[in-house]
Design an enzyme around this catalytic site. Sequence first.
Site, PDB file in Angstrom:
ATOM      1  N   HIS A 137      50.586  31.474   5.879  1.00 36.84           N
ATOM      2  CA  HIS A 137      50.935  30.037   5.954  1.00 36.84           C
ATOM      3  C   HIS A 137      49.770  29.180   5.479  1.00 36.84           C
ATOM      4  O   HIS A 137      49.946  28.179   4.794  1.00 36.84           O
ATOM      5  CB  HIS A 137      51.238  29.632   7.406  1.00 36.84           C
ATOM      6  CG  HIS A 137      52.431  30.307   7.994  1.00 36.84           C
ATOM      7  ND1 HIS A 137      52.324  31.227   9.019  1.00 36.84           N
ATOM      8  CD2 HIS A 137      53.735  30.193   7.721  1.00 36.84           C
ATOM      9  CE1 HIS A 137      53.532  31.649   9.340  1.00 36.84           C
ATOM     10  NE2 HIS A 137      54.411  31.043   8.580  1.00 36.84           N
ATOM     11  N   SER A 141      54.494  36.739  10.893  1.00 34.18           N
ATOM     12  CA  SER A 141      54.378  36.387  12.318  1.00 34.18           C
ATOM     13  C   SER A 141      54.863  37.530  13.194  1.00 34.18           C
ATOM     14  O   SER A 141      54.495  37.646  14.354  1.00 34.18           O
ATOM     15  CB  SER A 141      55.205  35.142  12.633  1.00 34.18           C
ATOM     16  OG  SER A 141      54.794  34.086  11.807  1.00 34.18           O
TER      17      SER A 141
END
Length: 283
Positions: free
Chosen positions: A37, A186
């Site tokens: 990210h 994640s």
Amino acid sequence: MKVVTTVEELRGALKEERRRGKSIGFVPTMGYLHAGHLSLVNKAKETADVVVMSIFVNPTQFGPNEDYESYPRDFERDRRLAEEAGVDVLFHPPVSEIYPGDEILRIEVTRRVDVLCGKSRPGHFDGVATVLIKLFNIVQPDYAFFGLKDAQQVAVVEGLIRTLHIPVQLVPCETVREEDGLAMSSRNVRLNPDERKEAVHLNQALDAGVRLIESGERASAVVREAVRGHLERHLRLGEIDYVDVLTYPGLEAKETIDGRTIIAVAVRFKNARLIDNKIVDVH
Ligand code: PAF
């Protein structure tokens, strides 16, 4: 960094920037930020004047038996990482702000979704498209940044922007990998140490497929079986969900590899389903 939770606050935060002619870069996320990210934020900072990140775990893109409730969340950590990375405005709305419950239409993605994750997650991309149309309308960015780890998502977003004439430039960004090649996600935190060791084989299997293409192999089935074979030989804990070789971004199956091509895999571990892919240009 400004943190806002409502559409009105977000619009207020961007009004002055827009008036001053600043360009807006948008990084949509579901939080639990990792280096992947943050690389999107870096790219956004290089490209646009103002960087907006959203953190919203979108309920409509999870199936009834998927991990919406248990999806990793840690807003305080995300807020710190976003600020350190240089995000200007962090949009963290509650579900009721994005889905007030008075919707009068439903979005259905009709192409590029009957393969890969779309096949094993029916309705997933309808939810992704729904939330992105909302977020694009709320933020009205000039640029939107998406990681190529979710290459099918990038293909769907490309089609969505084109089909609806959304005035945003899509910026696909390279997958960020751990030192041993595992694509950052994640969900990696949910792997136990043995699964984590095994997970490296997603990347290695894909590389074996890329090498075959580079050495001249043009039969999709041969490349697919080589990638599958690598996984079957090395996975003890993980189970193959899919292995495929398709055109990109059209995501069509072709007997003979030609033009931009994606090799994609998904593997299920006990508490995490991992995906990865490589895109190659074949001439
Ligand atoms: O890739 C994601 O994290 C999500 O699918 C997105 C694009 C933020 C939409 O909810």
